[in-house]
Design a protein around this motif. Structure first.
Motif, PDB file in Angstrom:
ATOM      1  N   GLN A 279       4.671   4.230  -9.843  1.00 58.04           N
ATOM      2  CA  GLN A 279       5.554   4.093  -8.649  1.00 58.04           C
ATOM      3  C   GLN A 279       4.899   2.653  -7.687  1.00 58.04           C
ATOM      4  O   GLN A 279       3.733   2.567  -7.866  1.00 58.04           O
ATOM      5  CB  GLN A 279       5.809   5.258  -7.553  1.00 58.04           C
ATOM      6  CG  GLN A 279       6.550   6.277  -8.352  1.00 58.04           C
ATOM      7  CD  GLN A 279       7.929   5.789  -8.970  1.00 58.04           C
ATOM      8  OE1 GLN A 279       8.872   5.345  -8.283  1.00 58.04           O
ATOM      9  NE2 GLN A 279       8.031   5.994 -10.452  1.00 58.04           N
ATOM     10  N   PRO A 280       5.959   2.070  -6.764  1.00 56.56           N
ATOM     11  CA  PRO A 280       5.375   0.883  -6.644  1.00 56.56           C
ATOM     12  C   PRO A 280       3.958   1.127  -5.515  1.00 56.56           C
ATOM     13  O   PRO A 280       3.167   0.232  -5.650  1.00 56.56           O
ATOM     14  CB  PRO A 280       6.591   0.447  -5.601  1.00 56.56           C
ATOM     15  CG  PRO A 280       7.842   0.836  -6.064  1.00 56.56           C
ATOM     16  CD  PRO A 280       7.196   2.143  -6.707  1.00 56.56           C
ATOM     17  N   GLU A 281       3.977   2.176  -4.884  1.00 54.84           N
ATOM     18  CA  GLU A 281       2.753   2.698  -3.815  1.00 54.84           C
ATOM     19  C   GLU A 281       1.549   2.737  -4.785  1.00 54.84           C
ATOM     20  O   GLU A 281       0.530   2.362  -4.354  1.00 54.84           O
ATOM     21  CB  GLU A 281       2.977   3.768  -3.085  1.00 54.84           C
ATOM     22  CG  GLU A 281       3.612   4.977  -3.799  1.00 54.84           C
ATOM     23  CD  GLU A 281       4.873   4.882  -3.970  1.00 54.84           C
ATOM     24  OE1 GLU A 281       5.520   6.111  -4.282  1.00 54.84           O
ATOM     25  OE2 GLU A 281       5.728   3.944  -3.881  1.00 54.84           O
ATOM     26  N   GLU A 282       1.650   3.061  -6.044  1.00 57.19           N
ATOM     27  CA  GLU A 282       0.465   3.417  -6.874  1.00 57.19           C
ATOM     28  C   GLU A 282       0.018   1.971  -7.489  1.00 57.19           C
ATOM     29  O   GLU A 282      -1.213   2.053  -7.682  1.00 57.19           O
ATOM     30  CB  GLU A 282       1.021   4.087  -8.134  1.00 57.19           C
ATOM     31  CG  GLU A 282       1.485   5.745  -7.783  1.00 57.19           C
ATOM     32  CD  GLU A 282       1.940   6.254  -9.058  1.00 57.19           C
ATOM     33  OE1 GLU A 282       0.775   6.691  -9.713  1.00 57.19           O
ATOM     34  OE2 GLU A 282       3.001   6.820  -9.206  1.00 57.19           O
ATOM     35  N   LEU A 283       0.835   0.883  -7.204  1.00 53.43           N
ATOM     36  CA  LEU A 283       0.226  -0.182  -7.874  1.00 53.43           C
ATOM     37  C   LEU A 283      -0.350  -1.028  -6.876  1.00 53.43           C
ATOM     38  O   LEU A 283      -1.281  -2.112  -7.127  1.00 53.43           O
ATOM     39  CB  LEU A 283       1.476  -1.100  -8.309  1.00 53.43           C
ATOM     40  CG  LEU A 283       2.363  -0.617  -9.582  1.00 53.43           C
ATOM     41  CD1 LEU A 283       3.512  -1.465  -9.881  1.00 53.43           C
ATOM     42  CD2 LEU A 283       1.311  -0.537 -10.751  1.00 53.43           C
ATOM     43  N   ALA A 284      -0.376  -0.638  -5.546  1.00 52.65           N
ATOM     44  CA  ALA A 284      -0.832  -1.553  -4.283  1.00 52.65           C
ATOM     45  C   ALA A 284      -2.555  -1.424  -4.507  1.00 52.65           C
ATOM     46  O   ALA A 284      -3.047  -2.385  -4.338  1.00 52.65           O
ATOM     47  CB  ALA A 284      -0.214  -0.818  -2.913  1.00 52.65           C
ATOM     48  N   GLY A 285      -3.035  -0.449  -4.986  1.00 52.39           N
ATOM     49  CA  GLY A 285      -4.448  -0.261  -5.057  1.00 52.39           C
ATOM     50  C   GLY A 285      -5.067  -1.245  -6.161  1.00 52.39           C
ATOM     51  O   GLY A 285      -6.113  -1.675  -6.088  1.00 52.39           O
ATOM     52  N   ARG A 290      -7.198  -9.353  -6.012  1.00 49.76           N
ATOM     53  CA  ARG A 290      -6.658 -10.295  -7.380  1.00 49.76           C
ATOM     54  C   ARG A 290      -5.424 -11.509  -6.715  1.00 49.76           C
ATOM     55  O   ARG A 290      -5.147 -11.209  -5.605  1.00 49.76           O
ATOM     56  CB  ARG A 290      -5.899  -9.503  -8.413  1.00 49.76           C
ATOM     57  CG  ARG A 290      -6.647  -8.722  -9.318  1.00 49.76           C
ATOM     58  CD  ARG A 290      -6.075  -7.307  -9.777  1.00 49.76           C
ATOM     59  NE  ARG A 290      -5.200  -7.746 -10.911  1.00 49.76           N
ATOM     60  CZ  ARG A 290      -4.460  -7.131 -11.679  1.00 49.76           C
ATOM     61  NH1 ARG A 290      -4.368  -5.813 -11.559  1.00 49.76           N
ATOM     62  NH2 ARG A 290      -3.759  -7.548 -12.701  1.00 49.76           N
ATOM     63  N   CYS A 291      -5.495 -12.211  -7.497  1.00 45.87           N
ATOM     64  CA  CYS A 291      -4.588 -13.335  -6.922  1.00 45.87           C
ATOM     65  C   CYS A 291      -3.432 -13.506  -8.109  1.00 45.87           C
ATOM     66  O   CYS A 291      -3.706 -14.167  -9.077  1.00 45.87           O
ATOM     67  CB  CYS A 291      -5.264 -14.702  -7.127  1.00 45.87           C
ATOM     68  SG  CYS A 291      -3.985 -16.089  -6.648  1.00 45.87           S
ATOM     69  N   ILE A 292      -2.308 -12.753  -7.506  1.00 42.06           N
ATOM     70  CA  ILE A 292      -1.121 -12.667  -8.425  1.00 42.06           C
ATOM     71  C   ILE A 292       0.065 -13.439  -7.615  1.00 42.06           C
ATOM     72  O   ILE A 292       0.356 -13.078  -6.874  1.00 42.06           O
ATOM     73  CB  ILE A 292      -0.688 -11.317  -8.905  1.00 42.06           C
ATOM     74  CG1 ILE A 292      -1.940 -10.657  -9.704  1.00 42.06           C
ATOM     75  CG2 ILE A 292       0.581 -11.453  -9.934  1.00 42.06           C
ATOM     76  CD1 ILE A 292      -1.384  -9.240 -10.069  1.00 42.06           C
ATOM     77  N   ASP A 432       2.333  -8.460  -3.176  1.00 40.99           N
ATOM     78  CA  ASP A 432       1.445  -7.555  -2.169  1.00 40.99           C
ATOM     79  C   ASP A 432       2.523  -6.176  -2.437  1.00 40.99           C
ATOM     80  O   ASP A 432       3.424  -6.204  -3.200  1.00 40.99           O
ATOM     81  CB  ASP A 432       1.339  -7.911  -0.946  1.00 40.99           C
ATOM     82  CG  ASP A 432       2.667  -8.322  -0.202  1.00 40.99           C
ATOM     83  OD1 ASP A 432       3.768  -7.889  -0.664  1.00 40.99           O
ATOM     84  OD2 ASP A 432       2.611  -9.120   0.694  1.00 40.99           O
ATOM     85  N   SER A 433       2.127  -5.110  -1.820  1.00 40.75           N
ATOM     86  CA  SER A 433       2.912  -3.908  -2.092  1.00 40.75           C
ATOM     87  C   SER A 433       4.285  -3.986  -1.693  1.00 40.75           C
ATOM     88  O   SER A 433       5.142  -3.457  -2.206  1.00 40.75           O
ATOM     89  CB  SER A 433       2.121  -2.746  -1.120  1.00 40.75           C
ATOM     90  OG  SER A 433       1.837  -3.150   0.102  1.00 40.75           O
ATOM     91  N   ASP A 434       4.513  -4.742  -0.505  1.00 40.19           N
ATOM     92  CA  ASP A 434       5.925  -4.888  -0.057  1.00 40.19           C
ATOM     93  C   ASP A 434       6.558  -5.839  -0.891  1.00 40.19           C
ATOM     94  O   ASP A 434       7.820  -5.404  -1.373  1.00 40.19           O
ATOM     95  CB  ASP A 434       5.907  -5.709   1.366  1.00 40.19           C
ATOM     96  CG  ASP A 434       5.574  -4.973   2.479  1.00 40.19           C
ATOM     97  OD1 ASP A 434       5.474  -3.570   2.404  1.00 40.19           O
ATOM     98  OD2 ASP A 434       5.035  -5.539   3.522  1.00 40.19           O
ATOM     99  N   THR A 435       5.980  -6.684  -1.506  1.00 39.29           N
ATOM    100  CA  THR A 435       6.819  -7.471  -2.758  1.00 39.29           C
ATOM    101  C   THR A 435       7.112  -6.864  -3.940  1.00 39.29           C
ATOM    102  O   THR A 435       8.144  -6.789  -4.754  1.00 39.29           O
ATOM    103  CB  THR A 435       6.033  -8.683  -3.206  1.00 39.29           C
ATOM    104  OG1 THR A 435       5.458  -9.149  -1.855  1.00 39.29           O
ATOM    105  CG2 THR A 435       6.778  -9.774  -3.957  1.00 39.29           C
ATOM    106  N   VAL A 452       0.662  -5.961 -13.889  1.00 33.53           N
ATOM    107  CA  VAL A 452      -0.397  -5.500 -13.070  1.00 33.53           C
ATOM    108  C   VAL A 452      -1.620  -4.864 -13.553  1.00 33.53           C
ATOM    109  O   VAL A 452      -2.489  -4.925 -13.587  1.00 33.53           O
ATOM    110  CB  VAL A 452      -0.188  -4.819 -11.812  1.00 33.53           C
ATOM    111  CG1 VAL A 452      -1.140  -4.215 -10.918  1.00 33.53           C
ATOM    112  CG2 VAL A 452       0.798  -5.900 -11.149  1.00 33.53           C
ATOM    113  N   LEU A 453      -1.241  -3.693 -14.613  1.00 28.02           N
ATOM    114  CA  LEU A 453      -1.821  -2.916 -15.172  1.00 28.02           C
ATOM    115  C   LEU A 453      -2.515  -3.430 -16.572  1.00 28.02           C
ATOM    116  O   LEU A 453      -3.578  -3.091 -16.848  1.00 28.02           O
ATOM    117  CB  LEU A 453      -1.055  -1.550 -15.531  1.00 28.02           C
ATOM    118  CG  LEU A 453      -0.667  -0.941 -14.241  1.00 28.02           C
ATOM    119  CD1 LEU A 453       0.230   0.658 -14.845  1.00 28.02           C
ATOM    120  CD2 LEU A 453      -1.707  -0.522 -13.492  1.00 28.02           C
TER     121      LEU A 453
END
Length: 464
Positions: A279-285, A290-292, A432-435, A452-453
């Motif tokens: 889920q989106p919140e799990e990707l935030a960490g 990192r620069c994406i 970022d997490s909001d994006t 991301v992963l």
């Protein structure tokens, strides 16, 4: 391995009820088409094509191909105008429809939960006389029906699901993988999923898959016609056509590794089963440190999917080249589109900001004109010039851009080079997490998660 394949097949093979439902929808669409054709006094054959006609379709994949085969005596212009208008009229009676364009226009309709592409083509008796790219499709259907036994059709389903699970299924520009017809030819040649994977695990490009029983002279001519292909598989219906011409080196390499890993450690994960999407919140960490960079476009019009993806790939390539030329180290990049008007590119860099000064290595001093040119370029603007122990000129000069966002905003014209992207000002943001949550709302969560992963779920099975 057998237990895994049996379990997967139970999930992906359509039930009797699903067969009846899908074929019932076909009869509804075909009946409407035949009625319109009859009202206009046009003799044409309405036929079911594609994976449903081949009986290699997967449960839930209710995409139907219906071909209206017009007389061979018609001109291509008649096919594209008169023939197309008749299809549009029938589609209007069925409800909502969407006009699509490939080599020539076709119509997409939705009836119940089935999407059907209705395609005009010529009713030809010999595939050597094809006049449009789709004219050979009925011959493909006939070939597959003759060559595949019921058991082999189930093996084709498994291979399709396997390729979907590792993201190499589909010959369109978006994927650059293996088409459904290519899968069916592989099963026709090797007989089973397992035999295909055994072969694929040993493939080393360029790969030659003999579907015809040809000699070396044929391959030489075939390769001359498709010099950039990594997989060569002639079409039994049209021998000088390479069915796998669009397969990329990335797709081939992915299939080779996944096949090897599956043979050693079979798992439903290779079929895209059993893994949960973060889920989106799990990707935030996973974004910290990192620069994406997210580069977003909103186009003026909805374009054919292959056009969108082709142009978006071109923009991505130009963007990566610009970043490289300006001294940014690009780790990874990936395009995405909702195939409507929104398109985006993710680029991961080693750093979003660079040092103020950049080191340039020049030519050896013995190369007179080149050495003087290097000195002329850097003498006034640089911090200093020197000769190192190798006899090479060196310079330290300030960068014009140290911030990636500033570069991509101010130099957008250098990478927005594809026809429908020219003049479009992209939005540039650091992911970022909001994006991520915003992209998830656009249907792009799978794309963002994979970027991301990085590591696909099936690759974890390569280490048993």
């Amino acid at each position: 391995m057998e237990s895994v394949e049996d379990a997967v097949l139970k999930l992906i093979k359509p039930s009797k009820e699903e067969y009846l439902h899908v074929l019932g929808v076909y009869e509804t669409i075909a009946g409407t088409l035949k009625k319109v054709l009859s009202e206009h006094g046009v003799e044409a054959e309405v036929t079911l094509q594609g994976s449903i006609a081949h009986d290699t379709w997967l449960s839930g994949d209710r995409d139907m191909d219906i071909f209206v085969l017009y007389p061979e005596s018609w001109s291509i212009e008649e096919l594209k105008t008169k023939g197309f208008k008749l299809i549009v009229e029938a589609a209007g009676r069925l409800g909502g429809y969407e006009l699509r364009y490939a080599e020539h226009p076709y119509v997409r309709v939705r009836v119940s939960d089935v999407e059907a592409d209705i395609v005009p083509a010529f009713n030809i008796s010999d595939p050597a006389r094809v006049r449009t790219a789709v004219d050979r499709t009925p011959f493909h259907t006939r070939f597959v029906r003759e060559k595949l036994t019921p058991e082999m059709r189930d093996q084709a389903r498994l291979l399709k699901k396997f390729m979907k699970g590792i993201n190499v299924y589909g010959a369109e520009v978006k994927t650059k993988g293996f088409s459904g017809y290519a899968v069916e030819l592989l099963i026709a040649k090797y007989g089973s999923l397992r035999r295909v994977l055994e072969e694929a695990s040993q493939w080393n490009p360029p790969v030659y898959i003999d579907t015809l029983g040809v000699d070396k002279g044929f391959w030489k001519e075939f390769r001359r016609k498709y010099p950039d292909s990594v997989v060569y598989m002639p079409d039994p219906v049209d021998p000088m056509r390479n069915v796998t011409a669009n397969v990329s080196l990335k797709s081939l390499s992915t299939l080779t590794l996944a096949s090897r890993c599956y043979m050693a450690n079979p798992s439903p994960v290779f079929y895209g089963l059993g893994s949960r999407q973060p889920q989106p919140e799990e990707l935030a960490g996973r974004l910290a440190g990192r620069c994406i960079v997210l580069v977003e476009y909103v186009l003026n019009e909805k374009l054919p999917p292959d056009v969108v993806w082709g142009e978006l790939n071109r923009v991505r390539d130009a963007l990566v080249k610009l970043l490289h030329n300006m001294g940014f180290h690009v780790i990874d990049s990936s395009p995405w589109s909702d195939e409507d008007k929104y398109s985006a590119i993710l680029v991961e860099l080693e750093a979003c900001n660079l040092p103020v000064y950049r080191h340039y290595t020049g030519p050896a001093t013995r190369f007179g004109e080149r050495a003087l040119s290097f000195i002329s370029k850097h003498l006034a603007s640089g911090v200093g010039l020197w000769i190192d122990e190798r006899g090479l000129l060196n310079a330290l000069a300030p960068r014009k851009y140290t911030d990636v966002t500033q570069l991509l905003v101010e130099r957008a014209w250098e990478y927005s080079v594809a026809p429908h992207f020219k003049g479009r000002r992209p939005s540039i943001r650091i992911l970022d997490s909001d994006t991520v949550r915003e992209l998830a709302g656009k249907g792009a969560l799978t794309w963002v998660s994979e970027f991301v992963l990085k590591t696909p779920s099936w690759m974890e099975k390569c280490i048993s």
